[in-house]
Design a protein around this motif. Structure first.
Motif, PDB file in Angstrom:
ATOM      1  N   UNK A 127       0.466  22.978 -17.774  1.00 41.16           N
ATOM      2  CA  UNK A 127       0.509  24.248 -17.692  1.00 41.16           C
ATOM      3  C   UNK A 127      -0.782  24.415 -18.692  1.00 41.16           C
ATOM      4  N   UNK A 128      -1.341  23.985 -18.846  1.00 40.20           N
ATOM      5  CA  UNK A 128      -2.982  24.099 -19.486  1.00 40.20           C
ATOM      6  C   UNK A 128      -3.554  24.368 -18.357  1.00 40.20           C
ATOM      7  N   UNK A 129      -4.212  25.610 -18.514  1.00 42.75           N
ATOM      8  CA  UNK A 129      -5.925  25.533 -17.437  1.00 42.75           C
ATOM      9  C   UNK A 129      -6.367  24.718 -17.168  1.00 42.75           C
ATOM     10  N   UNK A 130      -7.336  24.494 -16.430  1.00 43.10           N
ATOM     11  CA  UNK A 130      -8.893  23.242 -16.508  1.00 43.10           C
ATOM     12  C   UNK A 130      -9.504  23.873 -16.046  1.00 43.10           C
ATOM     13  N   UNK A 131     -10.923  23.887 -17.003  1.00 41.03           N
ATOM     14  CA  UNK A 131     -12.226  24.411 -16.170  1.00 41.03           C
ATOM     15  C   UNK A 131     -12.885  23.107 -15.684  1.00 41.03           C
ATOM     16  N   UNK A 132     -13.567  22.863 -13.896  1.00 39.10           N
ATOM     17  CA  UNK A 132     -14.029  21.337 -13.886  1.00 39.10           C
ATOM     18  C   UNK A 132     -15.095  22.111 -13.849  1.00 39.10           C
ATOM     19  N   UNK A 133     -15.891  21.085 -13.663  1.00 40.41           N
ATOM     20  CA  UNK A 133     -17.262  20.833 -13.664  1.00 40.41           C
ATOM     21  C   UNK A 133     -18.004  19.237 -13.342  1.00 40.41           C
TER      22      UNK A 133
END
Length: 289
Positions: A127-133
């Motif tokens: 349930x942890x948000x991701x920052x996708x780069x």
């Protein structure tokens, strides 16, 4: 905001380069960074074993860079052997990470289905948000540019909106982050509603632009109540194409999306909007499972 961040890198995605910019990341509100590299188990023998040589090489590679950064931010280095998804989840739990930063190559649905996707599997289990780069984006930045990017990771967000439950949940997530941030890390956002006829049951029937503008005005007022600068825009056309065009014309730090289907069976049957944005966007994508 996100104070405890896990940066998972395989060294081919360029994210290990962020170890040179921990002081800049601190200006984005981050207080703890865990750099994680997962080394595959050595499977040449009958029983898989830890590849001690590669583990040591990765640890040395991290320490040489991180050690040159005098900063008050807490930096941890984790190099472990095992399966990527299992290890990422385990380390994130250990450090109570609030955000996972991942690198992601652009790929098709078929390719993702055949070779798998770490992000898709993580979204199904976490349930942890991701920052996708995008690795190409990180590679192309000069040091000066990457310094500014790290300082303003979340300053301006583009929020695609279409009236669905996922869209409303996304708005609420951003509102909660803005309401509880200790500084002005999220300063502004742009709400963009793309009207299109898709035939999908999870998207409401096409409405008039005036109705969409009225709805967005109400959401705008709500977000301005937590000290955000908000712009709204209604477009017509293909949702992914128009959102990427809106991102190109706006001064944004990342596109924020949410989905409950990525990594699940229905994602292979009908690809979700969020999945398509993640596959095709060259902009950073802040993803809420």
């Amino acid at each position: 905001m996100f104070e405890r961040v896990l940066i998972a890198t395989d060294f081919s995605d360029g994210l290990h380069r962020l170890a040179n910019f921990v002081s800049s990341l601190a200006l984005a509100g981050i207080k703890q960074i865990v750099f994680l590299h997962v080394v595959p188990l050595w499977e040449k023998g009958i029983i898989p074993q830890v590849d001690s040589e590669k583990v040591e090489q990765a640890q040395t590679r991290f320490k040489e860079v991180v050690g040159t950064n005098p900063t008050d931010i807490e930096v941890k280095i984790e190099v472990q052997s095992g399966k990527p998804v299992e290890t990422i989840l385990k380390v994130a739990k250990t450090y109570q990470s609030q955000l996972i930063v991942l690198g992601s190559q652009s790929r098709s649905v078929l390719t993702e289905k055949l070779v798998g996707s770490t992000m898709a599997e993580l979204s199904r289990q976490s349930k942890i948000p991701f920052l996708v780069l995008r690795p190409q984006l990180i590679a192309a930045y000069t040091s000066e540019e990457l310094t500014l990017r790290c300082q303003h990771l979340f300053r301006s967000l583009l929020l695609p909106y279409n009236g669905t439950q996922a869209a409303n949940r996304l708005v609420q997530q951003v509102k909660d982050l803005a309401q509880h941030q200790s500084g002005r890390f999220i300063q502004q956002c742009k709400l963009c509603w793309v009207l299109e006829n898709t035939g999908r049951r999870d998207i409401p029937k096409k409405i008039l632009p005036q109705q969409a503008n009225e709805t967005l005005s109400q959401i705008k007022a709500d977000l301005e109540g937590v000290n955000l600068q908000v712009e709204t825009e209604v477009r017509e056309g293909h949702s992914v194409t128009e959102i990427l065009e809106a991102a190109a014309m706006a001064d944004i730090s990342a596109i924020a999306v949410s989905s409950a289907t990525i990594g699940k069976l229905q994602e292979w049957l009908v690809s979700s909007f969020a999945a398509e944005v993640l596959r095709h966007s060259w902009y950073p994508v802040l993803f809420f499972p």
